[in-house]
Motif scaffolding. Sequence first.
Motif, mmCIF file in Angstrom:
data_model
loop_
_atom_site.group_PDB
_atom_site.id
_atom_site.type_symbol
_atom_site.label_atom_id
_atom_site.label_comp_id
_atom_site.label_asym_id
_atom_site.label_seq_id
_atom_site.Cartn_x
_atom_site.Cartn_y
_atom_site.Cartn_z
ATOM 1 N N LYS A 188 66.758 17.116 67.038
ATOM 2 C CA LYS A 188 66.919 15.911 67.866
ATOM 3 C C LYS A 188 68.238 15.939 68.630
ATOM 4 C CE LYS A 188 66.576 13.129 64.351
ATOM 5 N NZ LYS A 188 66.316 14.140 63.332
ATOM 6 N N THR A 189 69.293 16.238 67.913
ATOM 7 C CA THR A 189 70.603 16.270 68.569
ATOM 8 C C THR A 189 70.625 17.384 69.615
ATOM 9 O OG1 THR A 189 71.626 15.386 66.580
ATOM 10 C CG2 THR A 189 73.087 16.428 68.153
ATOM 11 N N ARG A 190 69.958 18.466 69.275
ATOM 12 C CA ARG A 190 69.860 19.559 70.235
ATOM 13 C C ARG A 190 69.141 19.107 71.500
ATOM 14 N NH1 ARG A 190 69.660 25.274 68.925
ATOM 15 N NH2 ARG A 190 68.559 26.498 70.488
ATOM 16 N N VAL A 218 71.073 7.903 73.330
ATOM 17 C CA VAL A 218 71.632 7.438 72.056
ATOM 18 C C VAL A 218 71.138 8.305 70.895
ATOM 19 C CG1 VAL A 218 71.930 5.459 70.516
ATOM 20 C CG2 VAL A 218 71.530 5.077 72.958
ATOM 21 N N ASP A 219 72.064 8.871 70.181
ATOM 22 C CA ASP A 219 71.715 9.672 69.000
ATOM 23 C C ASP A 219 71.735 8.766 67.765
ATOM 24 O OD1 ASP A 219 71.061 11.821 67.426
ATOM 25 O OD2 ASP A 219 72.928 12.929 67.731
ATOM 26 N N GLU A 220 71.072 9.171 66.707
ATOM 27 C CA GLU A 220 71.056 8.419 65.440
ATOM 28 C C GLU A 220 70.672 6.955 65.685
ATOM 29 O OE1 GLU A 220 71.628 10.001 62.567
ATOM 30 O OE2 GLU A 220 72.924 11.702 63.003
ATOM 31 N N PHE A 221 69.654 6.791 66.477
ATOM 32 C CA PHE A 221 69.266 5.447 66.912
ATOM 33 C C PHE A 221 68.878 4.547 65.748
ATOM 34 C CE2 PHE A 221 66.364 2.376 68.957
ATOM 35 C CZ PHE A 221 67.200 1.938 69.968
ATOM 36 N N LYS A 252 76.163 12.536 57.563
ATOM 37 C CA LYS A 252 75.074 12.359 58.517
ATOM 38 C C LYS A 252 75.210 13.292 59.724
ATOM 39 C CE LYS A 252 74.423 8.486 60.956
ATOM 40 N NZ LYS A 252 73.808 7.229 61.398
ATOM 41 N N GLY A 253 74.099 13.890 60.115
ATOM 42 C CA GLY A 253 74.098 14.744 61.304
ATOM 43 C C GLY A 253 74.655 16.138 61.107
ATOM 44 N N MET A 254 75.277 16.395 59.945
ATOM 45 C CA MET A 254 75.907 17.697 59.738
ATOM 46 C C MET A 254 74.956 18.662 59.050
ATOM 47 S SD MET A 254 79.616 16.680 58.366
ATOM 48 C CE MET A 254 80.760 15.832 59.423
HETATM 49 MG MG MG Z 1 71.133 15.033 64.642
#
Ligand code: MG
Length: 747
Positions: A33-35, A220-223, A554-556
Motif C-alpha cells: 500500500k505504501t509502495r 493519505v497513508d494509514e487511513f 506501524k508501517g515498518m
Molecule cells: Mg504501509
Amino acid sequence: MDQFLENLNDAQREAVIFGEGPLLVLAGAGSGKTRVLTHRVAHIVARGDAEPFEITAVTFTNKAAREMRERAETLVRDGRGLGGAFLGTFHRWALEVLRRWPEAAGLPRRFSILDPDDQRALMTRLLKEERIDTKDHPPRAVLGRISGHVNRMEGVERLEARSGDNRAQITARLWNRYTKEKKALGAVDFDDMLAQTLDVLRREEVVRKAVMRRARYLLVDEFQDTNKLQMKMLLTVLAGGGNITAVGDEDQSIYRWRGAEMDNILGFEKHFAGAHIVSLERNYRSTQPILEASGALIAQNIRRHGKTLFTEQDGGEPVRLFVADDERHEARWTVDRISELESEHGLGEMAVLMRTNAQTRPFEEELMRRRIAYRVVGGLRFWQRAEVKDALAYLRQVVRPDDEVAFRRVVNVPARGIGAATIDVLKKHAAGAKALLPVAARDLPESLMPRARVALGRYFELLDEAQSQREILDPADFVGWLLETTGLLGLYDGDEEEKVVRRENLRQLASAVAEASAQGQTLEDFLDGVALFEDSDEETSPDVVRLMTLHGAKGMEFDVVFVAGMEDGLLPHANSREEEEGVEEERRLAYVGMTRARRWLGLTAARRRFLFGQSQNTQLSRFLLDISADQFEDVSDQPWQMAPSDEPEEFGTVVASRGRHQQRSAGSADSAPPIPSRRSTGRKIGAVVTDGSGVGWRPGDRVRHRRFGTGVVLSCRGRGPQLQLVVYFDRGGRKTLVPTIAKLEKL
Ligand code: MG
Ligand code: ATP
C-alpha cells in the motif's frame, strides 16, 4: 510505460495510474500500500497530471514522509523533483497552515507549541491553582480526557451539561482554564493544531482555497487511523470533489484510544461517493508461515472487511513460540536467537516489539551484558530530556521573547534566586500591565525583592546579548555560546557518567542546529521541527537491534521480529477489558506486530512476570488460541500446555503450566486450539460431550453468541440437557452457558 510501473503487480498498477476521483486501496499488511502511494505521487508528477506543489501526501510519521520523498524523487527521473509537494504528517500539514495564517486562527504571529511535556507542566500548575488533588486527577489523565473530547469534536458544553457528574465538572473547569491559559500564552498544543486548522479552513475562504490548490491530489497513508477531526479536515479541503487517494487496512487500526474511527475506512464510500476501490492480495513482505499465523489471528475479529493475502515465497522458518520461566528468561532466549541470527540478517534487521515501554528493561540488560548494540525507540526521547529542553527553552526565548512557557522554564536555570514568590509578583504586575509575563517582567517592577530584581535584570541582559550574538555567529557557534554563557553546560561539570552524558546531549543539540541550518532552515524552522519530532525520526546507526512498542512499529518491517509478552493482561492489555471493542483492538495490535516480520517471527511469554512491584503468575495470551497448533513451533524448555484455570478468572482464560508436551497430531488441519482439559479431573484431552440436542462440544471449540460475539470453549460440565460450557468471549469475558438455551452457534 513509465519504467517504474514495471515493479508493480496489476492491482498496484491500477491504483497508481488511476485518474481522477476518490480512490481507496484497502489491503492487508505488507501488500504494498505504501509502495502504491509513493509510486502514485511519482506517477502523477511524471505524467504531468499535476505540478508537485499541487500534491499533498499525508503520512503517519515524519519518517514515512521522508522515505516517500526519497523514493518518489528517485522515481521521478526527469529531474523535476518533488520540491513543492507537501509530504508530511497531519500535524505538520496543519502547522503549515497556522504558521502562514496565524491571525485567521486568532493566534499571535509567532505562537509557540506546547509539547506533551509542556502541557503536563501547565496542567500541573492549573491543578495547583484550582486546588485539585493530583492524585485524584493526575495531569496526564486530565489532558488525556480533554484530548479525547477534542479529537471526537465534542465541546466543553457537553461536559458542563452533565451537572451531576463530578469528574465531568472538574474536567470541564480545567479544560476551560487550560484553553484560556493557552490563549494567554499564545500557544497551541498538538490537538489545537488540528482543531484550529479545521476551524480556519471552514471559516476563511481564502485559506481554504489556497490549501485546496495545494491538494489537488490528496493522498493519505494509514487511513484506518484517521480520527474525526482529521476526516473533517480532509472533507473540508476536498469540498465534495477532489482527488483523494486513501490507503489503509482496517485490521491495523490501533489508535482508537486517540479517537481513530474505523468507520472512516469501513464507510469510505459513504463519505466519497463513487469511490473506486482496489484491493491488493499479494503480500510481498512475509513468508508463508508468518502470513498464516497472523492471518489466523486476525480472522477472529468481527469488525472487518476480511481480505485474502497470499505470498509466492515458498517455505520459510516456522513461527516460534517460547514460553519462559520469567521475564529475564524470556530476554535471555530472545537475545540468544538474536546472536544466532545476527550473521544472516544483521542487527539492524531485528526488532523486539512489546505492548508497553516497561517491558524493555530485561531486554536492555541482557543486550548490554552481551554487548549487542540496541536502541530503545520511544523511551525518553532525546528532545524530552531535561537539559535539552532547557537549552531549547533558551532558544525559544531568543526567537520569541514573549514565550512564557519557555520563560518560566529557564528564568531560574541555573538557579538565580528567581523563585515562585518572584513569579507571583511578576504575574500580578503583568495582569496590571495587561502584558505577557516575559514582556511585563522587563519593567523590573518595584514590587520585586531587590535581589530578585537584580537577578532578573541580568537575565534580560543575557537574552539581549544573545540577540546580538545570534546576528554575528553562525548557528552552531551561537548555540555553543549560549550553552556556555547561560551556564547550562556548567551545570554538568564533572566526571560522573550522568554529567558526561548530559554534556554530550547538549553538544548534540548544537550539531542538530548546525545541520538544520546547513539545510537552509532558520532557527524558527528548527524549533517547529523539534516540536513535531517523533521518536521514530531519530537517526540511528543502522546496525542496532530496535526495542519498541507495537504502536511504534506501524508501517515498518524487519527480517526478524519478536513479539514479547504474549500474556493476558499485557496482550491483550488489562485496560482493554473496560472497552467493548478493546479486545479486537488488542488483536489488531498483535497482528500489526506479527506482520512486521519478513522472514523470522518469534512469539514469547513468561510464566511469571514482575509487575506492579511484585512477581506474579501470568496467563498465556488468549490470542495464542487463535492460531492453530500446527501454525507455530513450540520451542519452550518445558513445552507449555494450556489448561483452563480453576479459579474463576476475571480476565484471561488460559494458564501456562509446566507439563507434558501438548498433543499435536502432525499435519492436523484442525483449527481448534490445543487445549487439553484440566489435568486434575483426569478427563481425556478434548473429549467430546453432547448437549441436549445432540451437538458435540469440547474445549477449544470456537463459538458465536448473539450478544457476546465469538469465544472459545474452555471446559464442559455435565452432559445432555445439563451440559454447561464455560466459554471465554472476546467481548463478554468468561461466561457459563447451557448451549441449547443460549443458542450457541458452533463455528
Ligand atoms: Mg504501509
Ligand atoms: P503495511 O500494511 O504494513 O503498512 P504496506 O501494504 O504498506 O504494509 P509496503 O510497506 O508498501 O506494504 O510493502 C511491503 C514490502 O513489500 C516492502 O518491502 C515493499 O518494497 C515490497 N513490495 C511491495 N510491492 C512490491 C512489488 N510489486 N514487487 C516487489 N516488492 C514489493
